[in-house]
Design an enzyme around this catalytic site. Structure first.
Site, PDB file in Angstrom:
ATOM      1  N   ARG A  13       0.839  -1.201   0.000  1.00 46.01           N
ATOM      2  CA  ARG A  13       0.000   0.000   0.000  1.00 46.01           C
ATOM      3  C   ARG A  13       0.879   1.258   0.000  1.00 46.01           C
ATOM      4  O   ARG A  13       1.094   1.873  -1.041  1.00 46.01           O
ATOM      5  CB  ARG A  13      -0.961  -0.031   1.212  1.00 46.01           C
ATOM      6  CG  ARG A  13      -2.084   0.988   1.153  1.00 46.01           C
ATOM      7  CD  ARG A  13      -1.708   2.363   1.592  1.00 46.01           C
ATOM      8  NE  ARG A  13      -1.188   2.417   2.956  1.00 46.01           N
ATOM      9  CZ  ARG A  13      -0.647   3.492   3.488  1.00 46.01           C
ATOM     10  NH1 ARG A  13      -0.553   4.612   2.775  1.00 46.01           N
ATOM     11  NH2 ARG A  13      -0.166   3.497   4.716  1.00 46.01           N
ATOM     12  N   ASP A  14       1.456   1.597   1.137  1.00 45.91           N
ATOM     13  CA  ASP A  14       2.293   2.798   1.213  1.00 45.91           C
ATOM     14  C   ASP A  14       3.445   2.698   0.212  1.00 45.91           C
ATOM     15  O   ASP A  14       3.806   3.669  -0.465  1.00 45.91           O
ATOM     16  CB  ASP A  14       2.846   2.945   2.643  1.00 45.91           C
ATOM     17  CG  ASP A  14       3.183   4.377   3.008  1.00 45.91           C
ATOM     18  OD1 ASP A  14       3.573   5.137   2.119  1.00 45.91           O
ATOM     19  OD2 ASP A  14       3.068   4.729   4.196  1.00 45.91           O
ATOM     20  N   HIS A 205       4.728   4.419  12.745  1.00 40.29           N
ATOM     21  CA  HIS A 205       4.789   4.310  11.278  1.00 40.29           C
ATOM     22  C   HIS A 205       5.841   5.315  10.808  1.00 40.29           C
ATOM     23  O   HIS A 205       5.561   6.500  10.654  1.00 40.29           O
ATOM     24  CB  HIS A 205       3.393   4.625  10.723  1.00 40.29           C
ATOM     25  CG  HIS A 205       3.254   4.650   9.242  1.00 40.29           C
ATOM     26  ND1 HIS A 205       2.725   3.607   8.525  1.00 40.29           N
ATOM     27  CD2 HIS A 205       3.533   5.610   8.329  1.00 40.29           C
ATOM     28  CE1 HIS A 205       2.693   3.917   7.242  1.00 40.29           C
ATOM     29  NE2 HIS A 205       3.175   5.133   7.090  1.00 40.29           N
ATOM     30  N   HIS A 207       8.571   6.945   8.303  1.00 44.59           N
ATOM     31  CA  HIS A 207       9.201   7.133   6.993  1.00 44.59           C
ATOM     32  C   HIS A 207      10.656   7.510   7.251  1.00 44.59           C
ATOM     33  O   HIS A 207      10.995   8.052   8.298  1.00 44.59           O
ATOM     34  CB  HIS A 207       8.451   8.199   6.187  1.00 44.59           C
ATOM     35  CG  HIS A 207       7.155   7.685   5.619  1.00 44.59           C
ATOM     36  ND1 HIS A 207       7.018   7.252   4.333  1.00 44.59           N
ATOM     37  CD2 HIS A 207       5.944   7.493   6.200  1.00 44.59           C
ATOM     38  CE1 HIS A 207       5.786   6.824   4.121  1.00 44.59           C
ATOM     39  NE2 HIS A 207       5.101   6.957   5.242  1.00 44.59           N
ATOM     40  N   CYS A 238       3.991   9.382   0.287  1.00 50.46           N
ATOM     41  CA  CYS A 238       2.602   9.783   0.115  1.00 50.46           C
ATOM     42  C   CYS A 238       2.543  10.820  -0.989  1.00 50.46           C
ATOM     43  O   CYS A 238       3.304  11.789  -0.981  1.00 50.46           O
ATOM     44  CB  CYS A 238       2.050  10.357   1.417  1.00 50.46           C
ATOM     45  SG  CYS A 238       0.386  10.997   1.241  1.00 50.46           S
ATOM     46  N   ASN A 247       9.029   4.194   3.713  1.00 48.47           N
ATOM     47  CA  ASN A 247       8.998   3.769   5.111  1.00 48.47           C
ATOM     48  C   ASN A 247      10.334   3.113   5.457  1.00 48.47           C
ATOM     49  O   ASN A 247      11.115   2.765   4.573  1.00 48.47           O
ATOM     50  CB  ASN A 247       7.883   2.731   5.313  1.00 48.47           C
ATOM     51  CG  ASN A 247       6.519   3.319   5.082  1.00 48.47           C
ATOM     52  OD1 ASN A 247       6.030   3.353   3.967  1.00 48.47           O
ATOM     53  ND2 ASN A 247       5.898   3.798   6.127  1.00 48.47           N
TER      54      ASN A 247
HETATM   55  P1  HMG Z   1     -13.286  14.270  -2.698  1.00 46.37           P
HETATM   56  O1  HMG Z   1     -13.049  14.742  -4.099  1.00 46.37           O
HETATM   57  O2  HMG Z   1     -13.385  15.304  -1.627  1.00 46.37           O
HETATM   58  O3  HMG Z   1     -14.539  13.284  -2.579  1.00 46.37           O
HETATM   59  O4  HMG Z   1     -12.143  13.251  -2.309  1.00 46.37           O
HETATM   60  P2  HMG Z   1     -15.994  13.322  -3.097  1.00 46.37           P
HETATM   61  O5  HMG Z   1     -16.789  12.553  -2.096  1.00 46.37           O
HETATM   62  O6  HMG Z   1     -16.398  14.723  -3.430  1.00 46.37           O
HETATM   63  O7  HMG Z   1     -15.933  12.470  -4.438  1.00 46.37           O
HETATM   64  C1  HMG Z   1     -15.207  12.872  -5.603  1.00 46.37           C
HETATM   65  C2  HMG Z   1     -15.078  11.715  -6.566  1.00 46.37           C
HETATM   66  O8  HMG Z   1     -14.323  10.661  -5.965  1.00 46.37           O
HETATM   67  C3  HMG Z   1     -16.408  11.091  -6.962  1.00 46.37           C
HETATM   68  O9  HMG Z   1     -16.241  10.547  -8.266  1.00 46.37           O
HETATM   69  C4  HMG Z   1     -16.540   9.953  -5.977  1.00 46.37           C
HETATM   70  O10 HMG Z   1     -17.368   8.924  -6.434  1.00 46.37           O
HETATM   71  C5  HMG Z   1     -15.115   9.483  -5.877  1.00 46.37           C
HETATM   72  P3  HMG Z   1     -16.700  11.336  -9.587  1.00 46.37           P
HETATM   73  O11 HMG Z   1     -18.147  11.641  -9.370  1.00 46.37           O
HETATM   74  O12 HMG Z   1     -15.832  12.581  -9.652  1.00 46.37           O
HETATM   75  O13 HMG Z   1     -16.417  10.375 -10.682  1.00 46.37           O
HETATM   76  N1  HMG Z   1     -14.829   8.815  -4.598  1.00 46.37           N
HETATM   77  C6  HMG Z   1     -14.300   7.585  -4.490  1.00 46.37           C
HETATM   78  N2  HMG Z   1     -13.923   6.676  -5.407  1.00 46.37           N
HETATM   79  C7  HMG Z   1     -13.424   5.509  -4.952  1.00 46.37           C
HETATM   80  N3  HMG Z   1     -13.289   5.223  -3.634  1.00 46.37           N
HETATM   81  C8  HMG Z   1     -13.651   6.105  -2.698  1.00 46.37           C
HETATM   82  C9  HMG Z   1     -14.188   7.338  -3.116  1.00 46.37           C
HETATM   83  N4  HMG Z   1     -14.642   8.421  -2.442  1.00 46.37           N
HETATM   84  C10 HMG Z   1     -15.032   9.308  -3.364  1.00 46.37           C
HETATM   85  N5  HMG Z   1     -13.491   5.813  -1.404  1.00 46.37           N
HETATM   86  C11 HMG Z   1     -11.220  11.393  -1.116  1.00 46.37           C
HETATM   87  C12 HMG Z   1     -12.074  12.644  -1.035  1.00 46.37           C
HETATM   88  C13 HMG Z   1     -10.905  10.961   0.305  1.00 46.37           C
HETATM   89  C14 HMG Z   1     -11.982  10.317  -1.846  1.00 46.37           C
HETATM   90  C15 HMG Z   1      -9.929  11.736  -1.892  1.00 46.37           C
HETATM   91  O14 HMG Z   1      -9.348  12.852  -1.287  1.00 46.37           O
HETATM   92  C16 HMG Z   1      -8.921  10.612  -1.919  1.00 46.37           C
HETATM   93  O15 HMG Z   1      -9.162   9.558  -2.468  1.00 46.37           O
HETATM   94  N6  HMG Z   1      -7.721  10.847  -1.354  1.00 46.37           N
HETATM   95  C17 HMG Z   1      -6.655   9.853  -1.399  1.00 46.37           C
HETATM   96  C18 HMG Z   1      -5.865   9.971  -0.154  1.00 46.37           C
HETATM   97  C19 HMG Z   1      -4.791   8.903  -0.117  1.00 46.37           C
HETATM   98  O16 HMG Z   1      -4.979   7.756  -0.500  1.00 46.37           O
HETATM   99  N7  HMG Z   1      -3.588   9.300   0.394  1.00 46.37           N
HETATM  100  C20 HMG Z   1      -2.540   8.385   0.594  1.00 46.37           C
HETATM  101  C21 HMG Z   1      -2.796   7.476   1.769  1.00 46.37           C
HETATM  102  S1  HMG Z   1      -2.593   8.275   3.368  1.00 46.37           S
HETATM  103  C22 HMG Z   1      -0.897   8.102   3.714  1.00 46.37           C
HETATM  104  O17 HMG Z   1      -0.148   7.707   2.864  1.00 46.37           O
HETATM  105  C23 HMG Z   1      -0.416   8.357   5.107  1.00 46.37           C
HETATM  106  C24 HMG Z   1      -0.172   7.061   5.903  1.00 46.37           C
HETATM  107  O18 HMG Z   1       0.763   6.231   5.252  1.00 46.37           O
HETATM  108  C25 HMG Z   1       0.356   7.392   7.295  1.00 46.37           C
HETATM  109  C26 HMG Z   1       1.547   8.347   7.259  1.00 46.37           C
HETATM  110  O19 HMG Z   1       2.554   8.061   6.599  1.00 46.37           O
HETATM  111  O20 HMG Z   1       1.416   9.390   7.935  1.00 46.37           O
HETATM  112  C27 HMG Z   1      -1.461   6.273   6.079  1.00 46.37           C
HETATM  113 MG    MG Z   2       2.890   6.429   5.299  1.00 46.16          MG
END
Ligand code: HMG
Ligand code: MG
Length: 298
Positions: A13-14, A205, A207, A238, A247
């Protein structure tokens, strides 16, 4: 004293979410099967986020559906909202992870809403998960610094972690998203969170952007943390935290722990071979020089 350590492998994933060359569903399944064979028991398998935001995680449902279902094997997946929950549930997820941030700016950039709004999105996810018997892990990002705001107050980290725990997350993973933490700060942060959330519910967690990941892990181990996230090959980053690298490499963490007399259950040469195979498919070198050395010996 240290025989109750748990590793959470976040490579599929990450590790893959920020790579220029996306891995196919088949290659992601192969990677995860390799990690299982190497002895990892908790492996983050994908994300049910918008494929427009993170195209690398498209197809997570197919990945999850193809994985072995056995007692003692967990494949958590990231879920940001109800849409993600429904898709993860339909794909047979037994564990999900919701992800919040201790920094307002990172919350906005990463999931397009404020911290308060993110909790409004998480409430129904928690309810639905409880009803479906799905375990929920909670992440807090930016626990030792934010790519947009710089310093992050420990009190903000404690607040978000406590709230995730209170709403039912079985474990809180404290994310040093951009790897800026140093050991004393990391241990102080973990101890502060442990004032509100039991220490045995915390994970770290790390990095490794500034090369501090293992040192931070060691400091938090001494502070009492027993669960550590890591990514095979040191992959990771990210897309919404520019400049952040991978990580801590799982192979470096396993090497350190085994050297300290902690049995991890991981076959280190096998793990290093997964790192090399995955890196070859991605067209890049593993981050750590030990990966090739150990794989050659094994
Ligand atoms: P948004 O644009 O605010 O959401 O995004 P929305 O509800 O307005 O929907 C917009 C569009 O996205 C729509 O589609 C929805 O259907 C679709 P359209 O009508 O434009 O075709 N949609 C989705 N599609 C699939 N699955 C879903 C979903 N939700 C809405 N669940 C949203 C909000 C959260 C969806 C967006 O901001 C997003 O996907 N962000 C991705 C964030 C991400 O994955 N970041 C990386 C992981 S976090 C990380 O790495 C940190 C971590 O490792 C810890 C650390 O290191 O600190 C965990
Ligand atoms: Mg991370």
């Amino acid at each position: 004293m240290m025989d109750n350590i748990r590793l959470v492998e976040v490579g599929p994933r990450d590790g893959l979410q920020n790579e220029a060359r996306p891995l196919s569903v088949e290659d992601r399944i192969l990677m995860i099967e390799g990690l299982v064979a190497a002895g990892l028991r908790s492996i983050e398998a994908g994300s049910f986020v918008s494929p427009k935001w993170v195209p690398q995680m498209a197809g997570s449902a197919e990945v999850l559906a193809a994985l072995p279902k056995r007692d003692g094997l967990d494949f958590p997946v990231l879920v940001p909202n109800m849409k993600g929950f429904e898709a993860a549930h339909a794909a047979g997820a037994g564990e999900i992870a919701i992800f919040a941030s201790a920094s307002e700016s990172f919350s906005q950039k990463n999931i397009n809403c404020s911290i308060a709004e993110s909790f409004e999105r998480f409430e129904p996810v928690m309810d639905a998960a409880r009803q479906a018997g799905i375990r929920v892990r909670g992440y807090v990002s930016c626990v030792l610094g934010c790519p947009y705001e710089g310093e992050v107050a420990v009190s903000a980290v404690v607040k978000v972690a406590e709230r995730l725990h209170r709403m039912g997350c079985y474990e809180i993973s404290l994310g040093d998203t951009i790897g800026v933490g140093t050991p004393k700060a990391a241990a102080a942060m973990a101890r502060a969170v442990a004032g509100e959330v039991p220490m045995d519910r915390l994970a770290l967690h790390e990095h490794n952007t500034y090369g501090q990941a293992l040192a931070n892990i060691y400091a938090c181990l001494e502070a009492g943390v027993r669960v550590f996230d890591a990514s095979v090959g040191g992959l990771g980053g990210c897309p919404y935290a520019k400049g952040a690298t991978g990580n801590v490499a799982t192979e470096e963490l396993v090497y350190m722990l085994e050297g300290m007399g902690v049995a991890t259950g991981v076959d280190l040469p096998a793990l290093c071979r997964v790192a090399l195979d995955t890196c070859a498919r991605l067209g890049r070198e593993p981050i750590s020089p030990i990966t090739r050395i150990i794989a050659a010996k094994g």
